[in-house]
Motif scaffolding. Structure first.
Motif, short mmCIF file in Angstrom:
data_model
loop_
_atom_site.label_atom_id
_atom_site.label_comp_id
_atom_site.label_asym_id
_atom_site.label_seq_id
_atom_site.Cartn_x
_atom_site.Cartn_y
_atom_site.Cartn_z
N GLU A 54 -0.37 36.54 -34.96
CA GLU A 54 -1.18 36.58 -33.75
C GLU A 54 -1.28 35.17 -33.16
O GLU A 54 -1.49 34.21 -33.89
CB GLU A 54 -2.59 37.10 -34.08
N PRO A 55 -1.13 35.03 -31.85
CA PRO A 55 -1.27 33.70 -31.25
C PRO A 55 -2.69 33.17 -31.44
O PRO A 55 -3.66 33.91 -31.29
CB PRO A 55 -0.97 33.94 -29.77
N ASP A 56 -2.81 31.92 -31.83
CA ASP A 56 -4.13 31.33 -32.03
C ASP A 56 -4.40 30.19 -31.08
O ASP A 56 -5.36 29.45 -31.23
CB ASP A 56 -4.32 30.89 -33.48
N GLY A 57 -3.54 30.04 -30.08
CA GLY A 57 -3.76 28.99 -29.09
C GLY A 57 -3.29 27.64 -29.57
O GLY A 57 -2.79 27.47 -30.68
N THR A 58 -3.45 26.66 -28.70
CA THR A 58 -3.07 25.29 -29.04
C THR A 58 -4.31 24.42 -29.13
O THR A 58 -5.35 24.73 -28.57
CB THR A 58 -2.11 24.70 -27.98
N VAL A 59 -4.16 23.31 -29.86
CA VAL A 59 -5.24 22.33 -30.00
C VAL A 59 -4.72 21.00 -29.48
O VAL A 59 -3.67 20.53 -29.90
CB VAL A 59 -5.68 22.19 -31.46
N ASN A 75 -9.62 19.77 -26.99
CA ASN A 75 -9.45 20.96 -26.17
C ASN A 75 -8.82 22.09 -26.97
O ASN A 75 -7.78 21.89 -27.61
CB ASN A 75 -8.56 20.67 -24.96
N PHE A 76 -9.43 23.27 -26.92
CA PHE A 76 -8.84 24.47 -27.49
C PHE A 76 -8.38 25.36 -26.33
O PHE A 76 -9.19 25.75 -25.48
CB PHE A 76 -9.86 25.23 -28.34
N THR A 77 -7.09 25.69 -26.28
CA THR A 77 -6.55 26.55 -25.24
C THR A 77 -6.15 27.88 -25.86
O THR A 77 -5.37 27.91 -26.83
CB THR A 77 -5.33 25.90 -24.57
N TYR A 78 -6.68 28.96 -25.33
CA TYR A 78 -6.34 30.27 -25.88
C TYR A 78 -6.17 31.27 -24.75
O TYR A 78 -6.64 31.07 -23.63
CB TYR A 78 -7.42 30.75 -26.86
N GLN A 79 -5.46 32.36 -25.05
CA GLN A 79 -5.14 33.35 -24.02
C GLN A 79 -6.19 34.45 -23.99
O GLN A 79 -6.64 34.94 -25.02
CB GLN A 79 -3.76 33.96 -24.29
#
Length: 233
Positions: free
Chosen positions: A193-198, A216-220
């Motif tokens: 599962e995608p967990d976003g980027t940090v 920054n936490f980037t998630y969909q």
């Protein structure tokens, strides 16, 4: 590294005031713009030296905070190698109440700086493969992917739970400072599962001192991408 990133969602080490270690660029005594900065020294200051900092944000009218503390732990053996270690303790708070307390340990060697992995109090065990040298000095505009990290559920390494890469880049912040950005990719395991980027941002000077930082936490989401940005208090 993602202890350094997930141990950075869980154990990130950041700082607003740290003494530079080795490399120092000549200070700017004129009106000229400084474009070269000691990346290796800054990373040593970020991940291996004693430090603490509080970051916070507001989400749905709730104040959320992360308090990070880094404490060097000296020489140890990790993955059959003699290495240095630093413990990272993270307190996560909502409206002043602690909702999570996590502890991770980063393992590294110096001269040059090489990361070897991390362990977490949850049992996770990571092996890092550094694919590029972290430069002693780099220029604004430079960037590089420098490691791949394989994370396992425990030290037996029988079950891999995550794989990610980490990269750095430099952009100009002010006339004599730069933003050192360290990005950890999403989980690269097939079927995960995608967990976003940090993204960790550190504003550094010509000595590699850390002046302020942002996480920054980037998630969909269903509506696209969303960023939660924690700022230095």
């Amino acid at each position: 590294m993602k202890t350094i990133a997930l141990c950075l969602l869980a154990s990130l080490a950041l700082s607003a005031c740290t003494t530079a270690i080795n490399t120092e660029i000549t200070s700017n005594n004129s009106n000229q713009t400084v474009i070269e900065f000691p990346v290796e020294t800054a990373m040593i200051n970020i991940y291996t030296e004693t430090r603490s900092e509080d970051l916070s944000t507001v989400v749905y009218d709730l104040k959320m905070a992360k308090e990070f503390t880094v404490m060097p732990k000296g020489t140890t053996v990790f993955n059959n190698q003699q290495v240095q270690s630093a413990e990272i303790v993270t307190l996560s708070k909502v409206e002043g109440q602690v909702v999570d307390n996590s502890v991770g340990v980063n393992y590294f060697t110096l001269n040059p700086l090489v990361f070897h992995g991390f362990t977490k109090d949850s049992g996770e065990y990571s092996i890092a493969t550094q694919s590029a040298t972290i430069p002693k000095v780099a220029s604004v505009g430079d960037s590089s992917t420098y490691l791949t990290e394989n994370v396992y559920s425990d030290s037996s390494k029988s079950q891999q739970v995550e794989k990610f890469t980490q990269s750095w880049s430099l952009t100009q912040a002010t006339k004599d400072t730069a933003w050192l950005r360290i990005t950890s990719s999403e989980n690269l395991l097939v079927g995960s599962e995608p967990d976003g980027t940090v993204d960790e941002y550190y504003r550094i000077n010509s000595k590699g001192d850390l002046l302020n930082s942002e996480l920054n936490f980037t998630y969909q989401t269903q509506d696209g991408f969303e960023i939660i940005a924690y700022m230095s208090e």
